[in-house]
Design an enzyme around this catalytic site. Structure first.
Site, mmCIF file in Angstrom:
data_model
loop_
_atom_site.group_PDB
_atom_site.id
_atom_site.type_symbol
_atom_site.label_atom_id
_atom_site.label_comp_id
_atom_site.label_asym_id
_atom_site.label_seq_id
_atom_site.Cartn_x
_atom_site.Cartn_y
_atom_site.Cartn_z
ATOM 1 N N HIS A 24 -81.252 -87.140 -65.861
ATOM 2 C CA HIS A 24 -82.340 -87.586 -64.998
ATOM 3 C C HIS A 24 -82.677 -86.533 -63.944
ATOM 4 C CE1 HIS A 24 -82.308 -91.913 -66.314
ATOM 5 N NE2 HIS A 24 -81.139 -91.508 -66.764
ATOM 6 N N ASP A 112 -87.273 -92.024 -59.898
ATOM 7 C CA ASP A 112 -86.815 -92.251 -61.265
ATOM 8 C C ASP A 112 -87.096 -93.701 -61.645
ATOM 9 O OD1 ASP A 112 -84.651 -93.075 -63.365
ATOM 10 O OD2 ASP A 112 -84.630 -90.883 -63.380
ATOM 11 N N GLN A 335 -77.840 -75.451 -74.075
ATOM 12 C CA GLN A 335 -78.430 -76.134 -75.226
ATOM 13 C C GLN A 335 -79.800 -75.615 -75.623
ATOM 14 O OE1 GLN A 335 -77.641 -80.283 -76.225
ATOM 15 N NE2 GLN A 335 -79.790 -80.715 -75.724
ATOM 16 N N HIS A 350 -76.765 -87.215 -80.137
ATOM 17 C CA HIS A 350 -76.750 -88.621 -79.722
ATOM 18 C C HIS A 350 -78.171 -89.162 -79.550
ATOM 19 C CE1 HIS A 350 -77.540 -86.408 -76.143
ATOM 20 N NE2 HIS A 350 -77.493 -87.438 -75.333
ATOM 21 N N TRP A 353 -83.024 -88.575 -74.772
ATOM 22 C CA TRP A 353 -84.418 -88.138 -74.831
ATOM 23 C C TRP A 353 -84.579 -86.658 -74.531
ATOM 24 C CZ3 TRP A 353 -88.308 -88.981 -77.511
ATOM 25 C CH2 TRP A 353 -89.592 -88.581 -77.127
ATOM 26 N N GLU A 358 -86.045 -81.442 -76.698
ATOM 27 C CA GLU A 358 -85.709 -80.029 -76.844
ATOM 28 C C GLU A 358 -85.635 -79.632 -78.314
ATOM 29 O OE1 GLU A 358 -83.250 -79.996 -72.615
ATOM 30 O OE2 GLU A 358 -82.149 -79.786 -74.502
ATOM 31 N N ASP A 374 -81.095 -96.051 -74.690
ATOM 32 C CA ASP A 374 -82.354 -95.725 -75.374
ATOM 33 C C ASP A 374 -82.151 -94.907 -76.637
ATOM 34 O OD1 ASP A 374 -81.492 -93.492 -73.805
ATOM 35 O OD2 ASP A 374 -83.470 -92.610 -74.015
#
Length: 448
Positions: A24, A112, A335, A350, A353, A358, A374
């Site tokens: 986040h 957020d 990553q 996993h 989002w 990405e 999610d």
């Protein structure tokens, strides 16, 4: 010319309030940098818990809210829903005080989307509030629908043998009942209560929603959100590509091992499987062992992130007799650089989002192992809406998983997924080249 267009926003201040978790913090600070590049002054209100480092973002102002958190809000052993509820309760008053201290200079605040208490607090202070959804538009729409789905009997899911698990969810296609948001170990009433608070706060206190997505993959869902909320929805993603922060990957909670990039350099194009289950998810020791044996038996070279604390019960040794000669294990990886590397041909993920976006932006097909929240929604879209991945499913054994790895990395299915992923990558690049969504958000902020 661009500078002249941004001058009218100079001096207008936008406050932002990120949730203090890596998945986040990153998109919120990317949005902050993007707003700053458009001429806004930006102040980031933040908790002391997992606080961002101001030295990394010298163009932004940082103001701590001075919260006092109970152990339930910070303990890694606390359930995520209990943690979020505790954070909301503890941060509501300190956030309200910190936001009030910035008046009268604040044009609006972006919080957020999980800060339902902050949305209400901003309304009490008289500051217009936008909610940043760091998940997908599809996930957010499923949250808005959650209370009525509960009333219709779709929730809770009663065990793996529930006869409704494979039923399609009305108006949320391609989602099935099993794809709806879930948190293992959390009672259905508690989860539904949290989601209802989020949805109610959006309807009562938000002036709009900002989503880290782009029209090419979620335009129809975004339109339905606008209709349901009677509020504007701005698809300003992919933020990690659009933001001035995109030049450097900021890891707030983990330090990446960049030596893995040199290891990738020694491998042929699209030959390596990258494996990472994100910054929060934990797995059981049995699942870890099956993953290890599946990777060893798949025949594919692999780069595997085993994050400290990611396996329940402590840091596990690899199974005895395992041949790991084709792989490299690191505690954390850069990553975005890994996904952009020519040697990377697949991503075992996993389906958080940020990771999903990405991977889409780099044209890398995915092997979906959703863990909670999610991630099941994202996994369904990856596999059945966009056609850029395979799902591992409920049965998790080494032979079946090794076969899924081979299907992802070689053969006809692999070729079809890579072509679909290539098309999505092109669409993402086109979105990055355009500025319409961000232009509209800037105009809207200036109108508040």
């Amino acid at each position: 010319m661009a500078k002249q267009e941004r001058e009218p926003h100079s001096g207008r201040r936008v406050a932002l309030f990120p949730l203090p978790f890596q998945g986040h913090l990153s998109p919120m600070l990317q949005l902050a940098a993007l707003l700053r590049s458009r001429g806004f002054a930006v102040t980031v209100l933040h908790t002391g818990f997992n606080a961002p480092d101001p030295a990394r973002h010298r163009e932004l102002a940082f103001v701590p809210i001075h919260e006092t958190l109970p152990e339930e809000a910070t303990s890694p052993d606390a359930g995520i829903v209990a943690q979020l509820i505790a954070l909301n309760a503890a941060c509501e008053a300190p956030f309200q005080d910190a936001l009030a201290s910035l008046l009268p200079d604040v044009a609006c605040v972006v919080v957020d989307g999980q800060w339902y208490a902050a949305l209400g607090a901003a309304a009490l202070v008289g500051v217009p509030a936008l909610a940043l959804r760091t998940d997908s538009a599809a996930t957010f729409r499923s949250m808005l629908a959650y209370p009525r789905l509960r009333d219709a009997g779709y929730i809770p899911i009663q065990g793996k043998n529930d006869e409704r698990l494979d039923e399609p969810v009305p108006e949320l296609e391609p989602l099935r009942v099993r794809d709806l948001i879930r948190v293992d170990g959390c009672e259905a009433d508690a989860l539904c209560g949290f989601i209802t608070r989020v949805a109610d706060a959006m309807r009562a206190s938000a002036s709009g929603v900002v989503v880290n997505t782009f029209d090419a993959i979620e335009a129809s869902v975004l339109g339905k959100i606008e209709t349901e909320l009677s509020q504007p929805a701005f698809a300003v993603g992919p933020l990690h590509k659009l933001s001035p922060m995109a030049a450097a990957e900021h890891n707030f909670l983990h330090s990446p091992d960049r030596g893995c990039l040199a290891w990738l350099d020694a491998h042929p194009p699209r030959s390596v499987l990258y494996v990472s289950l994100g910054s929060v998810a934990c797995i059981d020791r049995g699942v870890f062992d099956e993953m290890a044996w599946a990777l060893a038996g798949s025949g594919a070279p692999f780069l595997w992130v085993i994050r400290p604390g990611s396996v329940r019960g402590g840091e596990p040794p690899l199974p005895f007799g395992l041949d790991m000669s084709r792989g490299k294990i690191v505690p954390w990886a850069p990553q975005r650089d890994v996904l952009a590397h020519p040697a990377t041909g697949g991503f075992w993920t996993h389906c958080g989002w940020n990771s999903t976006l990405e991977s889409v932006c780099e044209g890398v097909p995915m092997l979906a192992q959703p863990c909670f929240a999610d991630q099941t929604v994202n996994a369904r879209y990856v596999t059945h809406q966009w056609g850029v991945g395979l799902e591992l499913g409920e049965v998790f054994d080494r032979a079946r998983v090794a076969e899924a790895v081979r299907r992802l990395m070689v053969g006809e299915e692999c070729a079809a997924m890579r072509e679909s992923a290539r098309r999505l990558k092109i669409q993402a690049k086109q979105c990055v080249s355009a500025t319409v969504a961000m232009d509209n958000l800037v105009k809207y902020i200036c109108s508040l």
